[in-house]
Design an enzyme around this catalytic site. Structure first.
Site, short mmCIF file in Angstrom:
data_model
loop_
_atom_site.label_atom_id
_atom_site.label_comp_id
_atom_site.label_asym_id
_atom_site.label_seq_id
_atom_site.Cartn_x
_atom_site.Cartn_y
_atom_site.Cartn_z
N LYS A 109 0.84 -1.24 0.06
CA LYS A 109 -0.09 -0.08 0.03
C LYS A 109 0.78 1.28 -0.05
O LYS A 109 0.65 2.30 -0.85
CB LYS A 109 -1.09 -0.08 1.14
N GLN A 123 -4.92 -1.22 9.55
CA GLN A 123 -4.88 -2.38 9.08
C GLN A 123 -5.69 -3.60 9.83
O GLN A 123 -5.16 -3.64 11.01
CB GLN A 123 -3.41 -2.91 8.66
N ASP A 165 -11.19 3.24 3.84
CA ASP A 165 -11.63 1.80 3.72
C ASP A 165 -13.17 1.75 3.59
O ASP A 165 -13.54 0.80 3.35
CB ASP A 165 -11.18 1.08 5.02
#
Ligand code: NDP
Length: 293
Positions: free
Chosen positions: A54, A98, A121
């Site tokens: 990422k 995460q 997200d």
């Protein structure tokens, strides 16, 4: 007949290039460099790889990447304090924590603490609610990738029958909402669904996000249908070692489907590309500009 293989890697590269162009324009015209903060708690090796990828792709797209690697014993309070700091920072437009988090931290509490307009997200209940009510929302990246890949096969999604197998908040539910937004007729299937093969055979577009290796067989697929396999499962090879497979039995399904995503190289690569697109959207919105990519 053999299905067209949908090249997720190529589509992801195209999307990343588009995002990079728009990020460069944002910098040139408005002096804004989109910034993505990624927070990793603990030392899960798979998460470490995701976070590294990422960060690298964020920088390649001309955006700032801020990485925070915290020890496994980090307290929930310390993580919430970091999220509060990132919420307040003007150079951070997107925040990603995460998952999975260590067991002593309540993931929902942390995700709920992320400012909804930095929620790249798309997991915050505010964004889930906006999506569910058909309004503009930051949507989760993997399902966004599924819709983009479906559009590479179908000029118009309107009216198509979509079956989504799996109802997680990360993939299944938002995928269903996004296809509904495209005027598809959507069925959500799950572990209590009766006669799952027959339900799957009703799909023009079959999205499978279950986490069970090779579960969906070729005779579950309507001839000519588009199959989007979200599953990522590591299985043992008979000759030793491991390999990645999806939730769909690719070999049997590809002789029936019209188009199908491989694993790896299908839905997977789209996820980070969509994360970059969401970060760009957050940066544009923070600057009072319309969402672009
Ligand atoms: P979850 O475990 O959160 O959800 C799985 C879903 O599948 C549940 O809704 C469950 O139903 C359903 N299910 C389980 N068994 C069956 C069955 N026998 N028949 C029908 N439905 C069943 O998984 P995720 O959604 O997080 O992930 C799904 C897969 O996608 C995993 O392989 C994961 O690794 C992969 N993934 C890939 C990503 C990518 O970037 N490509 C990103 C995220 C996930 P119920 O609700 O009834 O229990």
């Amino acid at each position: 007949m053999s299905a067209r293989i949908i090249d997720g890697k190529a589509e992801a590269a195209k999307l990343r290039a588009r995002v990079a162009e728009e990020a460069a324009a944002l910098k040139r015209d408005h002096g804004i460099v989109p910034g993505l903060a990624v927070v990793l708690v603990g030392d899960n090796p798979a998460s470490e790889v995701y976070v590294r990828n990422k960060a690298a792709q964020t920088r390649e797209a001309g955006m700032n990447s801020f990485e925070f690697r915290l020890p496994a014993e980090t307290t929930e309070a310390a993580l919430l304090a970091l999220v509060a700091d990132l919420n307040a920072r003007a150079d951070v437009h997107g925040i990603l924590v995460q998952l999975p988090l260590p067991a002593h931290i309540a993931a929902d509490k942390v995700l709920d603490a992320i400012a909804p307009d930095k929620d790249v997200d798309g997991f915050h209940p505010m964004n889930a609610g906006l999506l569910a009510t058909g309004r503009a929302a930051l949507a989760p990246c993997t399902p966004l990738g599924c819709v983009i890949l479906a559009k590479t096969v179908h000029e118009r999604l309107r009216g198509l029958n979509v079956v989504v197998v799996g109802r997680s908040t990360i993939v299944g539910r938002p995928a269903a909402q996004l296809f509904l937004k495209e005027d598809c007729t959507v069925t959500i299937a799950h572990s209590a669904t009766k006669d799952l093969p027959a339900v799957c055979r009703s799909a023009d577009i079959l999205v499978v996000a279950v986490g069970r290796p090779l579960m969906v067989k070729g005779d579950w697929v309507k001839p000519g249908a588009t199959v989007l396999d979200v599953g990522i499962n590591r299985v043992e090879k008979p000759e030793g070692g491991t390999r990645l497979v999806g939730d769909v039995d690719f070999e049997s399904a590809k002789s029936v489907a019209g188009a199908i995503t491989p694993v790896p190289g299908g839905v997977g690569p789209m996820t980070i590309a969509c994360l970059l697109a969401n970060t760009l959207t957050c940066a544009r919105m923070a600057s009072g500009l319309a969402a672009a990519a």
